[in-house]
Scaffold this motif. Structure first.
Motif, short mmCIF file in Angstrom:
data_model
loop_
_atom_site.label_atom_id
_atom_site.label_comp_id
_atom_site.label_asym_id
_atom_site.label_seq_id
_atom_site.Cartn_x
_atom_site.Cartn_y
_atom_site.Cartn_z
N ARG A 242 0.67 -1.20 -0.11
CA ARG A 242 -0.01 0.17 0.11
C ARG A 242 0.72 1.31 -0.15
O ARG A 242 0.48 2.37 -0.64
N GLU A 243 2.03 1.10 0.68
CA GLU A 243 2.91 2.37 0.69
C GLU A 243 3.47 2.61 -0.72
O GLU A 243 3.49 3.82 -1.25
N LEU A 244 3.83 1.47 -1.32
CA LEU A 244 4.38 1.54 -2.54
C LEU A 244 3.29 2.28 -3.56
O LEU A 244 3.56 3.14 -4.61
N VAL A 245 2.26 1.59 -3.42
CA VAL A 245 0.90 2.30 -4.49
C VAL A 245 0.60 3.47 -4.38
O VAL A 245 0.53 4.30 -5.29
N GLY A 246 0.55 4.00 -2.73
CA GLY A 246 0.22 5.27 -2.62
C GLY A 246 1.47 6.18 -3.26
O GLY A 246 1.06 7.40 -3.92
N SER A 247 2.58 5.94 -3.29
CA SER A 247 3.68 6.72 -3.84
C SER A 247 3.77 6.73 -5.42
O SER A 247 3.83 7.69 -5.92
N LEU A 248 3.23 5.67 -5.85
CA LEU A 248 3.03 5.25 -7.47
C LEU A 248 2.15 6.41 -7.89
O LEU A 248 1.96 7.09 -8.93
N HIS A 277 0.36 -9.06 -7.27
CA HIS A 277 -0.02 -7.62 -7.37
C HIS A 277 1.41 -6.90 -6.72
O HIS A 277 1.70 -5.67 -7.49
N TRP A 278 2.17 -7.43 -5.89
CA TRP A 278 3.48 -6.96 -5.44
C TRP A 278 4.43 -6.84 -6.71
O TRP A 278 4.82 -5.88 -6.85
N ASN A 279 4.54 -7.91 -7.33
CA ASN A 279 5.55 -8.02 -8.71
C ASN A 279 5.15 -6.83 -9.56
O ASN A 279 5.93 -6.33 -10.01
N ALA A 280 3.75 -6.71 -9.85
CA ALA A 280 3.15 -6.01 -10.74
C ALA A 280 3.48 -4.55 -10.39
O ALA A 280 4.11 -3.73 -11.36
N ALA A 281 3.34 -4.20 -8.85
CA ALA A 281 3.85 -2.68 -8.49
C ALA A 281 5.29 -2.70 -8.72
O ALA A 281 5.71 -1.38 -9.27
N MET A 282 6.16 -3.64 -8.22
CA MET A 282 7.45 -3.53 -8.37
C MET A 282 7.80 -2.99 -10.03
O MET A 282 8.92 -2.52 -10.31
#
Length: 462
Positions: A242-248, A277-282
């Motif tokens: 969630r932290e990563l998605v918020g920054s993106l 989903h984590w791999n896609a965000a990365m």
């Protein structure tokens, strides 16, 4: 019984989910994520940048020192003084001025700043309360965009400096000179070539370093990725998804429309993210790191000049679990995008034509907002008919003709407002071949060549 004052804000997602109020925090998180997607871009600043670029005006930056503590309070507010105040520590006092951390602090500050600007002769835009203009001798000589305590001014340099000196008599203002950093974005300008670029390279590089990403693919999300293909019994990932998605999201809504669709797609799984989903965000972050120098560019002397153009597209959700289509829209001005969105439609559509028609209405609503700001900035210039490019002939026919048949009579009347705009020749819906539908990459993942073609056009990278 537990008192409201006993509740504390958790410092992390893990702490929130361990709380007995986890259902409240989870609901708040979902509303905030989708609120960010709905809010979209901070358009006025980009509109002003395009205007300054086209008319070769100066961009000036002002910062108000300790803004929130300058404003008065309308209510009686009391607080307990913290430790460190000497003999007064622990005492209950009544606040004479606003204070950082109060819920009403930002509203009270904006009200005070508005009074100061109105006293200097400025007018506030009715469409966006953060935009102001100053008219002298029948001409607009200065336009402001306010973001909390930062003020972005467009006009002749001498007039901007005079404004700073005048405002400084009411509140302490620091004149930061030519605009370089504003709202977390870097403004790079070449007056000789007439080009201005807004980017977030520093933020992107720091974010990539935080997650250990050094490079990535040539597209943010491959067309073969299936985010819905996972085991429902799989435990949610422990990674800081969630932290990563918020920054993106911050990148996607400010300067990077090229990752907007991919971020929208992964953000749907914030409630219970899996490894896929984590791999896609990365992968999205890897692409952003690889292209961190990219940004939105505006160019003086383009064919369309300082005029608005829209692009609307939709991806009919024939395989989506909730059967909802995706709307994608772009509004360009001065050679670059000033507004864009990639969002799941709020209603279930029954055909490609209906999905495209709903997306067309979404873009036109954004154009109506931008048109008000455009008229506020340039009241002496007539607003031409605004072209909106659409690649679906059925949607164009629905917009141009008051037809009603078995395929369209069920469409909600709220989507038909654009027919009136077309009839009044305020909006013209123009067919564009699908390869040149620039909003296409905001609705679905595309092959590399098609993606780069749309990205380079929208972000004016050529």
């Amino acid at each position: 019984m537990r008192k409201v004052s006993d509740l504390r804000v958790p410092k992390s997602y893990k702490e929130a989910m361990a709380s007995e109020h986890r259902h409240l925090w989870s609901d708040s998180m979902q509303r905030e994520f989708y609120g960010l997607l709905e809010a979209g871009t901070f358009t006025p600043a980009k509109m002003l940048a395009a205007l300054a670029c086209e008319l070769n005006l100066d961009l000036c930056h002002f910062d108000v020192e300790q803004a929130f503590v300058r404003s008065e309070l309308e209510e009686d507010v009391y607080m307990r003084l913290p430790q460190g105040c000497g003999a007064l520590s622990g005492m209950i006092v009544k606040l004479g001025k606003s204070l950082y951390g109060l819920r009403q602090a930002s509203r009270q500050w904006h009200a005070m700043l508005k009074r100061c600007l109105v006293a200097l002769g400025f007018e506030q835009c009715m469409a966006d309360a953060c935009v102001f203009r100053l008219i002298e001798d029948g001409c607009v000589v200065l336009i402001l965009v306010v973001h909390v305590d930062d003020i972005f001014a467009v006009g002749e340099r001498e007039r901007c400096d005079k404004f700073g000196a005048d405002l400084n008599k009411s509140v302490p203002v620091k004149n930061l000179g030519e605009l370089r950093w504003y709202s977390g974005c870097f403004y790079e300008r070449n007056k000789e070539t007439g080009r201005l670029t807004i980017s977030q390279q520093t933020f992107t590089d720091e974010l990539a370093a935080e997650y250990g990403v050094v490079g990535g693919r040539s597209v943010p999300m491959s067309s073969g990725v299936k985010l819905s293909d996972f085991d429902a019994d799989e435990v949610a990932t422990e990674f800081p998804f969630r932290e990563l998605v918020g920054s993106l999201m911050w990148l996607a809504t400010q300067t990077r429309p090229d990752i907007a669709n991919a971020v929208r797609a992964v953000a749907r799984y914030c409630a219970s993210p899996k490894l896929v989903h984590w791999n896609a965000a990365m992968d999205i972050l890897g692409y952003a790191r690889r292209t961190s120098h990219f940004g939105i560019s505006f160019q003086r002397g383009t064919v369309e000049g300082f005029s608005l153009q829209g692009y609307a597209d939709a991806d009919f959700a024939s395989k989506a679990a909730d059967r909802r289509s995706v709307s994608g829209g772009i509004v360009t001005c001065g050679g670059g995008a000033v507004s864009w969105f990639s969002r799941t439609q709020k209603c279930v559509t029954l055909s490609t034509t209906e999905a495209e028609y709903v997306a067309l209405g979404d873009v036109v609503k954004e154009i109506l907002f931008l048109r008000q700001i455009w008229r506020f900035m340039l009241p002496q210039v007539g607003m031409p008919c605004i072209p909106v490019f659409e690649d679906n002939q059925g949607a164009i026919q629905l917009a141009q003709n008051p037809i009603s048949n078995s395929n369209s009579k069920h469409i909600d009347v709220r989507h038909h407002f654009l027919r009136e705009l077309v009839e009044r020749k305020e909006i013209s819906v123009i067919h564009v071949p699908s390869p040149y539908q620039r909003a296409d990459f905001l609705t679905k993942s595309l092959p590399k060549d098609a993606f780069e073609s749309h990205r380079d056009f929208v972000m004016n990278l050529a």
